[in-house]
Design a protein around this motif. Structure first.
Motif, PDB file in Angstrom:
ATOM      1  N   ASP A  38       0.828  -1.202   0.000  1.00 37.79           N
ATOM      2  CA  ASP A  38       0.000   0.000   0.000  1.00 37.79           C
ATOM      3  C   ASP A  38       0.866   1.257   0.000  1.00 37.79           C
ATOM      4  OD1 ASP A  38      -2.367  -1.463   0.033  1.00 37.79           O
ATOM      5  OD2 ASP A  38      -2.448  -1.506   2.224  1.00 37.79           O
ATOM      6  N   ARG A  39       1.931   1.228   0.765  1.00 36.40           N
ATOM      7  CA  ARG A  39       2.812   2.398   0.837  1.00 36.40           C
ATOM      8  C   ARG A  39       3.425   2.702  -0.536  1.00 36.40           C
ATOM      9  NH1 ARG A  39       5.385   4.201   5.288  1.00 36.40           N
ATOM     10  NH2 ARG A  39       7.431   3.839   4.354  1.00 36.40           N
ATOM     11  N   GLN A  40       3.780   1.676  -1.276  1.00 35.37           N
ATOM     12  CA  GLN A  40       4.338   1.905  -2.607  1.00 35.37           C
ATOM     13  C   GLN A  40       3.291   2.509  -3.546  1.00 35.37           C
ATOM     14  OE1 GLN A  40       6.614  -1.327  -4.250  1.00 35.37           O
ATOM     15  NE2 GLN A  40       7.638  -1.772  -2.310  1.00 35.37           N
ATOM     16  N   THR A  41       2.056   2.069  -3.420  1.00 31.96           N
ATOM     17  CA  THR A  41       0.977   2.680  -4.202  1.00 31.96           C
ATOM     18  C   THR A  41       0.829   4.149  -3.839  1.00 31.96           C
ATOM     19  OG1 THR A  41      -0.228   0.594  -4.403  1.00 31.96           O
ATOM     20  CG2 THR A  41      -1.494   2.616  -4.703  1.00 31.96           C
ATOM     21  N   TYR A  42       0.864   4.450  -2.549  1.00 32.24           N
ATOM     22  CA  TYR A  42       0.740   5.839  -2.104  1.00 32.24           C
ATOM     23  C   TYR A  42       1.897   6.686  -2.635  1.00 32.24           C
ATOM     24  CZ  TYR A  42      -2.461   3.738   1.339  1.00 32.24           C
ATOM     25  OH  TYR A  42      -3.476   3.044   1.955  1.00 32.24           O
ATOM     26  N   ALA A  43       3.104   6.125  -2.632  1.00 37.49           N
ATOM     27  CA  ALA A  43       4.260   6.864  -3.140  1.00 37.49           C
ATOM     28  C   ALA A  43       4.086   7.210  -4.607  1.00 37.49           C
ATOM     29  CB  ALA A  43       5.543   6.061  -2.919  1.00 37.49           C
ATOM     30  N   ARG A  44       3.628   6.242  -5.399  1.00 33.39           N
ATOM     31  CA  ARG A  44       3.394   6.505  -6.822  1.00 33.39           C
ATOM     32  C   ARG A  44       2.318   7.580  -7.012  1.00 33.39           C
ATOM     33  NH1 ARG A  44       4.466   0.817  -7.207  1.00 33.39           N
ATOM     34  NH2 ARG A  44       2.269   0.325  -6.765  1.00 33.39           N
ATOM     35  N   ASN A  45       1.276   7.531  -6.196  1.00 26.24           N
ATOM     36  CA  ASN A  45       0.204   8.512  -6.318  1.00 26.24           C
ATOM     37  C   ASN A  45       0.673   9.914  -5.950  1.00 26.24           C
ATOM     38  OD1 ASN A  45      -1.499   6.449  -7.066  1.00 26.24           O
ATOM     39  ND2 ASN A  45      -2.498   6.259  -5.075  1.00 26.24           N
ATOM     40  N   ILE A  46       1.484  10.009  -4.918  1.00 22.16           N
ATOM     41  CA  ILE A  46       2.016  11.318  -4.527  1.00 22.16           C
ATOM     42  C   ILE A  46       2.881  11.899  -5.634  1.00 22.16           C
ATOM     43  CG2 ILE A  46       3.633  12.460  -2.935  1.00 22.16           C
ATOM     44  CD1 ILE A  46       2.585  10.473  -0.778  1.00 22.16           C
ATOM     45  N   VAL A  47       3.745  11.080  -6.209  1.00 22.74           N
ATOM     46  CA  VAL A  47       4.604  11.555  -7.297  1.00 22.74           C
ATOM     47  C   VAL A  47       3.764  12.012  -8.490  1.00 22.74           C
ATOM     48  CG1 VAL A  47       6.347  10.852  -8.994  1.00 22.74           C
ATOM     49  CG2 VAL A  47       6.598  10.193  -6.579  1.00 22.74           C
ATOM     50  N   ALA A  48       2.745  11.239  -8.839  1.00 21.65           N
ATOM     51  CA  ALA A  48       1.876  11.625  -9.955  1.00 21.65           C
ATOM     52  C   ALA A  48       1.185  12.951  -9.671  1.00 21.65           C
ATOM     53  CB  ALA A  48       0.846  10.534 -10.212  1.00 21.65           C
ATOM     54  N   ALA A  49       0.729  13.138  -8.444  1.00 23.92           N
ATOM     55  CA  ALA A  49       0.049  14.377  -8.077  1.00 23.92           C
ATOM     56  C   ALA A  49       1.019  15.561  -8.094  1.00 23.92           C
ATOM     57  CB  ALA A  49      -0.578  14.233  -6.689  1.00 23.92           C
ATOM     58  N   LEU A  50       2.228  15.358  -7.627  1.00 21.72           N
ATOM     59  CA  LEU A  50       3.222  16.426  -7.649  1.00 21.72           C
ATOM     60  C   LEU A  50       3.585  16.804  -9.085  1.00 21.72           C
ATOM     61  CD1 LEU A  50       5.599  15.202  -4.791  1.00 21.72           C
ATOM     62  CD2 LEU A  50       4.071  17.189  -4.712  1.00 21.72           C
ATOM     63  N   ARG A  51       3.664  15.801  -9.943  1.00 23.05           N
ATOM     64  CA  ARG A  51       3.996  16.065 -11.344  1.00 23.05           C
ATOM     65  C   ARG A  51       2.909  16.917 -11.997  1.00 23.05           C
ATOM     66  NH1 ARG A  51       5.475  11.383 -12.610  1.00 23.05           N
ATOM     67  NH2 ARG A  51       7.714  11.769 -12.722  1.00 23.05           N
ATOM     68  N   GLU A  52       1.662  16.661 -11.636  1.00 16.12           N
ATOM     69  CA  GLU A  52       0.565  17.433 -12.221  1.00 16.12           C
ATOM     70  C   GLU A  52       0.447  18.827 -11.598  1.00 16.12           C
ATOM     71  OE1 GLU A  52      -4.307  17.393 -12.465  1.00 16.12           O
ATOM     72  OE2 GLU A  52      -3.225  15.493 -12.227  1.00 16.12           O
ATOM     73  N   ALA A  53       0.506  18.903 -10.274  1.00 20.03           N
ATOM     74  CA  ALA A  53       0.229  20.173  -9.593  1.00 20.03           C
ATOM     75  C   ALA A  53       1.441  21.088  -9.495  1.00 20.03           C
ATOM     76  CB  ALA A  53      -0.313  19.891  -8.193  1.00 20.03           C
ATOM     77  N   ARG A  54       2.636  20.510  -9.386  1.00 23.73           N
ATOM     78  CA  ARG A  54       3.894  21.242  -9.323  1.00 23.73           C
ATOM     79  C   ARG A  54       3.877  22.354  -8.272  1.00 23.73           C
ATOM     80  NH1 ARG A  54       7.157  19.181 -12.687  1.00 23.73           N
ATOM     81  NH2 ARG A  54       8.744  20.726 -12.111  1.00 23.73           N
ATOM     82  N   PRO A  55       3.772  21.988  -6.990  1.00 28.33           N
ATOM     83  CA  PRO A  55       3.895  22.995  -5.937  1.00 28.33           C
ATOM     84  C   PRO A  55       5.308  23.577  -5.918  1.00 28.33           C
ATOM     85  CG  PRO A  55       3.985  20.783  -5.019  1.00 28.33           C
ATOM     86  CD  PRO A  55       3.622  20.622  -6.461  1.00 28.33           C
ATOM     87  N   ALA A  56       5.466  24.711  -5.265  1.00 31.72           N
ATOM     88  CA  ALA A  56       6.756  25.401  -5.291  1.00 31.72           C
ATOM     89  C   ALA A  56       7.844  24.654  -4.512  1.00 31.72           C
ATOM     90  CB  ALA A  56       6.590  26.814  -4.733  1.00 31.72           C
ATOM     91  N   ARG A  57       7.465  23.895  -3.485  1.00 29.77           N
ATOM     92  CA  ARG A  57       8.457  23.263  -2.610  1.00 29.77           C
ATOM     93  C   ARG A  57       7.842  22.026  -1.979  1.00 29.77           C
ATOM     94  NH1 ARG A  57      13.847  22.737  -1.006  1.00 29.77           N
ATOM     95  NH2 ARG A  57      14.159  23.042   1.219  1.00 29.77           N
ATOM     96  N   VAL A  58       8.638  20.973  -1.803  1.00 30.83           N
ATOM     97  CA  VAL A  58       8.201  19.751  -1.141  1.00 30.83           C
ATOM     98  C   VAL A  58       9.244  19.349  -0.106  1.00 30.83           C
ATOM     99  CG1 VAL A  58       7.572  17.320  -1.399  1.00 30.83           C
ATOM    100  CG2 VAL A  58       6.980  18.952  -3.199  1.00 30.83           C
ATOM    101  N   VAL A  59       8.781  19.024   1.094  1.00 27.07           N
ATOM    102  CA  VAL A  59       9.650  18.462   2.135  1.00 27.07           C
ATOM    103  C   VAL A  59       9.071  17.106   2.510  1.00 27.07           C
ATOM    104  CG1 VAL A  59      10.527  18.700   4.476  1.00 27.07           C
ATOM    105  CG2 VAL A  59      10.375  20.716   2.996  1.00 27.07           C
ATOM    106  N   PHE A  60       9.865  16.058   2.350  1.00 25.09           N
ATOM    107  CA  PHE A  60       9.428  14.683   2.613  1.00 25.09           C
ATOM    108  C   PHE A  60      10.193  14.116   3.790  1.00 25.09           C
ATOM    109  CE2 PHE A  60      10.469  10.104   1.433  1.00 25.09           C
ATOM    110  CZ  PHE A  60       9.344   9.576   2.040  1.00 25.09           C
ATOM    111  N   SER A  61       9.475  13.591   4.785  1.00 24.34           N
ATOM    112  CA  SER A  61      10.117  12.867   5.880  1.00 24.34           C
ATOM    113  C   SER A  61      10.042  11.373   5.603  1.00 24.34           C
ATOM    114  CB  SER A  61       9.440  13.164   7.215  1.00 24.34           C
ATOM    115  OG  SER A  61       9.989  12.336   8.236  1.00 24.34           O
ATOM    116  N   THR A  62      11.182  10.722   5.668  1.00 26.78           N
ATOM    117  CA  THR A  62      11.235   9.282   5.417  1.00 26.78           C
ATOM    118  C   THR A  62      10.637   8.470   6.557  1.00 26.78           C
ATOM    119  OG1 THR A  62      13.385   8.925   6.479  1.00 26.78           O
ATOM    120  CG2 THR A  62      13.391   9.651   4.158  1.00 26.78           C
TER     121      THR A  62
END
Length: 280
Positions: free
Chosen positions: A75-99
Motif C-alpha cells: 500500500d505504501r508503494q501505491t501511495y508513493a506513486r500517487n504522490i509523485v503523480a500528483a506532484l507532477r501534475e500540480a507542481r507545488p513550489a516546494r516539497v519536504v518529505f520525511s522518510t
C-alpha cells in the motif's frame, strides 16, 4: 499560497501544523475526514489512494510536507506513486518529505526510496528529512508500561547499538525550517549526535522517572507480536523486518556533515527534554 501538511491530525503532521499556525502562516491540513477540525488551518480531504485528490490539494501550494502512513508495504508503494503523480501534475513550489526512518537507498528499495527517486524525476524544489528511530516508539505500551511497572526498557536493538534518536517534535522543527529554505536540498539527517546506546536510553528514562531503569534487548519477533494489535499484522511484519535488517548494521547514527544541527542550526531534544515536552 498555503502550506499543505499531510497527516495534519496525526503524530507527524500535527506539530508541523501547530508551528506554522503559531507563526501566522496559511495552512491547509490534509486529512481523510472532511469534517475534521484543525486549529489554525483550513481542512482539505485527500486520500493517499487518490492521485486526483492529492493533485487538487497540492495545486498552487507554496510548500507541501509529505510523509507516508504506517501501512503494509504494498500500500505504501501505491501511495508513493500517487504522490509523485500528483506532484507532477500540480507542481507545488516546494516539497519536504520525511522518510519516517524508512530506508531510501535505491538498492534496498521500498516506498520511501521510490518517493525520493520520484521527487528527483519531477524536478520540484525539495528536501528529504531522514530521521533514524523515533522516540515516540518508546511510548508504545509494551515499552513504557515495562519502564513504569518493572524498571525495564525493552527494545529490539543490541545493547551496544548506538542510535541518533529523534522525536516527531524534532522532525517538525526541521520541516518548518526547510519549508522556507529552497536553498537547502537533498537529505537532511535529524537525530541526536553523538548517538546513544540502549543503556544510555534507559538511564535517561530512569533519571526522568526517578527510578532505576535497565535496558532489555528483545527480538524483532517479540516486537511484532506486541505491536500487531495496534497497527495490524502486515504493518507489524514489515516493522519487524526493518529491525531484523538493522541488527546487521553497526549503528543507526546520523552523519554530522548533513545534519540539521549543521545545515539549519536546529538541535534535537535530549531524552529528558522530550519527555518533559510531551508531559510524561
Amino acid at each position: 499560497m498555503t502550506y499543505v501538511i499531510h497527516g495534519a491530525t496525526g503524530a507527524q503532521g500535527s506539530p508541523v501544523v501547530a508551528a506554522l499556525a503559531a507563526a501566522g502562516k496559511p495552512v491547509t491540513a490534509l486529512t481523510r475526514d472532511p469534517d475534521a477540525v484543525v486549529d489554525g488551518a483550513r481542512v482539505a480531504a485527500a486520500r493517499y489512494s487518490s492521485p486526483e485528490e492529492l493533485a487538487e490539494a497540492y495545486r498552487n501550494a507554496g510548500a507541501v510536507f509529505v510523509h507516508l502512513p504506517v501501512a503494509a508495504e504494498e500500500d505504501r508503494q501505491t501511495y508513493a506513486r500517487n504522490i509523485v503523480a500528483a506532484l507532477r501534475e500540480a507542481r507545488p513550489a516546494r516539497v519536504v518529505f520525511s522518510t519516517s526512518g524508512h530506508p531510501i537507498d535505491p538498492g534496498i528499495g521500498g516506498a520511501a526510496a521510490m518517493l525520493v527517486s520520484g521527487l528527483a524525476d519531477v524536478g520540484v524544489s525539495h528536501a528529504v528529512i531522514e530521521p533514524t528511530l523515533y522516540l515516540e516508539n518508546l511510548l508504545m505500551p509494551f515499552v513504557i508500561d515495562a519502564v513504569r511497572q518493572r524498571g525495564a526498557l525493552p527494545y529490539p536493538i543490541r545493547a551496544d547499538f548506538p542510535v541518533s534518536w529523534a522525536s516527531h517534535l524534532d522532525v517538525a522543527d526541521v520541516a518548518v525550517a526547510l519549508l522556507d529554505r529552497p536553498d537547502i536540498t537533498g537529505v537532511v539527517s535529524v537525530g541526536q549526535y553523538p548517538a546513544i546506546t540502549g543503556p544510555d536510553l534507559a538511564e535517561a528514562f530512569g533519571a526522568h522517572f526517578g527510578k532505576n531503569v535497565v535496558f532489555e534487548q528483545i527480538t524483532p519477533e517479540q516486537m511484532r507480536t506486541s505491536i500487531a494489535p495496534l497497527i495490524g499484522e502486515g504493518a507489524a511484519a514489515d516493522v519487524a523486518g526493518i529491525y531484523a535488517a538493522m541488527s546487521m548494521l553497526p549503528d543507526r547514527s546520523i552523519a554530522p556533515e548533513n545534519s540539521a544541527q549543521k545545515l539549519l542550526g536546529v538541535t534535537p531534544r535530549s531524552i529528558g527534554q522530550w519527555l518533559a515536552d510531551i508531559g510524561r
